[in-house]
Design an enzyme around this catalytic site. Sequence first.
Site, short mmCIF file in Angstrom:
data_model
loop_
_atom_site.label_atom_id
_atom_site.label_comp_id
_atom_site.label_asym_id
_atom_site.label_seq_id
_atom_site.Cartn_x
_atom_site.Cartn_y
_atom_site.Cartn_z
N ASN A 157 4.67 -1.07 12.98
CA ASN A 157 4.42 0.36 13.25
C ASN A 157 2.98 0.76 12.99
O ASN A 157 2.52 1.80 13.46
CB ASN A 157 5.35 1.22 12.39
N LYS A 205 0.19 15.29 1.70
CA LYS A 205 0.13 15.75 3.09
C LYS A 205 1.52 15.80 3.69
O LYS A 205 1.89 16.77 4.38
CB LYS A 205 -0.75 14.82 3.92
N SER A 206 2.31 14.78 3.44
CA SER A 206 3.64 14.69 4.03
C SER A 206 4.51 15.88 3.61
O SER A 206 5.19 16.49 4.45
CB SER A 206 4.32 13.38 3.61
N SER A 222 9.51 7.21 11.72
CA SER A 222 10.52 8.05 11.07
C SER A 222 10.26 9.53 11.34
O SER A 222 11.15 10.36 11.14
CB SER A 222 10.51 7.79 9.56
N HIS A 241 -8.98 7.85 8.63
CA HIS A 241 -9.23 8.14 7.21
C HIS A 241 -8.79 7.00 6.31
O HIS A 241 -9.44 6.71 5.31
CB HIS A 241 -8.52 9.44 6.82
N ARG A 242 -7.69 6.35 6.62
CA ARG A 242 -7.18 5.31 5.73
C ARG A 242 -8.04 4.04 5.78
O ARG A 242 -8.18 3.34 4.78
CB ARG A 242 -5.73 4.99 6.04
N ASN A 250 -5.36 14.79 15.70
CA ASN A 250 -4.66 13.52 15.60
C ASN A 250 -3.67 13.55 14.44
O ASN A 250 -3.44 12.55 13.76
CB ASN A 250 -5.65 12.37 15.41
N LYS A 308 -0.49 4.00 14.62
CA LYS A 308 -0.98 5.06 13.73
C LYS A 308 -2.24 5.68 14.34
O LYS A 308 -2.45 5.61 15.55
CB LYS A 308 -1.25 4.47 12.35
N GLU A 309 -3.10 6.29 13.50
CA GLU A 309 -4.32 6.90 14.03
C GLU A 309 -5.14 5.91 14.84
O GLU A 309 -5.85 6.28 15.77
CB GLU A 309 -5.16 7.47 12.89
N ASP A 355 -5.38 17.92 8.64
CA ASP A 355 -4.02 17.89 9.18
C ASP A 355 -3.23 19.14 8.83
O ASP A 355 -2.51 19.70 9.67
CB ASP A 355 -3.28 16.66 8.66
N ARG A 411 5.62 19.42 5.90
CA ARG A 411 7.04 19.74 5.99
C ARG A 411 7.30 21.14 5.45
O ARG A 411 8.01 21.94 6.07
CB ARG A 411 7.87 18.72 5.20
N ASP A 461 1.42 3.49 4.82
CA ASP A 461 0.06 4.01 4.63
C ASP A 461 -0.66 3.31 3.48
O ASP A 461 -1.89 3.43 3.35
CB ASP A 461 0.10 5.52 4.37
N GLY A 483 -0.30 13.36 13.23
CA GLY A 483 0.99 12.88 13.69
C GLY A 483 2.15 13.71 13.19
O GLY A 483 3.06 14.05 13.95
N LYS A 539 -9.31 14.26 6.85
CA LYS A 539 -7.98 14.39 7.44
C LYS A 539 -6.92 14.58 6.36
O LYS A 539 -5.96 15.33 6.55
CB LYS A 539 -7.67 13.16 8.29
#
Length: 425
Positions: free
Chosen positions: A321, A27-28, A172, A379-380, A96, A325-326, A54, A32, A298, A98, A405
């Site tokens: 942090n 996903k990350s 980040s 989701h996590r 949602n 999160k969600e 997402d 990007r 995560d 991020g 997600k």
Amino acid sequence: MTALPAGFLLTPPSHKLVGRVAPPGSKSITNRALLLAALANGTSHLSGALKSKDTVLMAAALRQMGVTVDEPDATSFVVTSTGTLLSPDAPLFLGNAGTATRFLTAAVATVNGTVIVDGDEEMRVRPIGPLVTALQSLGIDATSPTGCPPVTIVGTGSFGQGRVEIDGGLSSQYVSALLMAAPLGEGPIEIALTGRDIGARGYVDLTLSAMRSFGAVVEQVDAGTWLVQPTGYQAADLLIEPDASAATYLWGAQALTGGRIDLGVDADAFTQPDAAAQALIAQFPDMPAVIDGSQMQDAVPTLAVLAAFNNHPVRFVGIANLRVKETDRIRAVANELNRILPGLGTEEGDDLLVASDPALAEKLAGRNSRVKIETYHDHRIAMSFALAGLRLENIVILDPACTGKTYPGYWDMLAGLGVELTAVD
């Protein structure tokens, strides 16, 4: 599984989980790459990509701004752009997500016009103030009355120039957002951290790698400063690696059942920071007594569920942090561990202490009442606590659809490995 029930009851498998599973694309990296391809001149082919809630929201927002995003198959995007985003005729709704919300908040400053970046109720309580402040310091008209979305940006077609400072302590993603927009500046842009802390530095490295794939020129001046040249971007073809966060569930399932799941990729081949969790999971049931989750955030819910069955208690540190999160994942994980057995999870400041018990399954065997795991639309939480159902009877995961997600095929994957899932209404 397209229409999912209100919950899934998992039956602990009587066999080791063995098989081959290809995790979905990262996903990350997908989000990007979608953005960078939209900011590039030409046609880019993104293969191995993730198609999930997402990334679908990111693609839809880009289409609103005049970018052509085609989807020739289940794991590819073809993005065609002039390199210029157009003013959309409605607010960008990003649920949602991020990554999409933070990245686009910076990128739409290059639009010549007004853009509103918004999300759902959960997104509207996730902080974005440090990024808005950084944009304002570049002379960009950006406002967020609550310090959370919605954000209104009045762009002038450029990202400015000069030096911008950013507090990356909360996320980040703020730093990555500025970095990705910076090549569209009028001149060189220097991006500097205001403190030593940064959410997960490995994700900034992912950003820099993706930017360079699309032609950006970025120099790391020191540990907390980057100098970005105003090169713009050029279209590129990119093969996206599998999602390391998704891989943690497979490594966890393998560890809990003594099985062997072939992901088709070695752990050391991942460039995503969450892959570091594999070395800890490989030590199960003797994971370390203290785990610093700051650079693999995560993966912490996965590790925390495994820790419930560890040979000794585990304290998770460096995870403050996770509260933004969600959902507040520290509280959520502690709450749901305690739903399984009171005292199993404890919040101590921003640490999470898991009171491990290797005999947990035996102690809870024969318990007739179902344990309904609240997933908080996260989701996590859903995917990590499903792992508890591989050892414990009567675990019900509520709102299983929330895994769409980032991992739409999660439940199909478990079923394919022989895990019995029973629909609960």
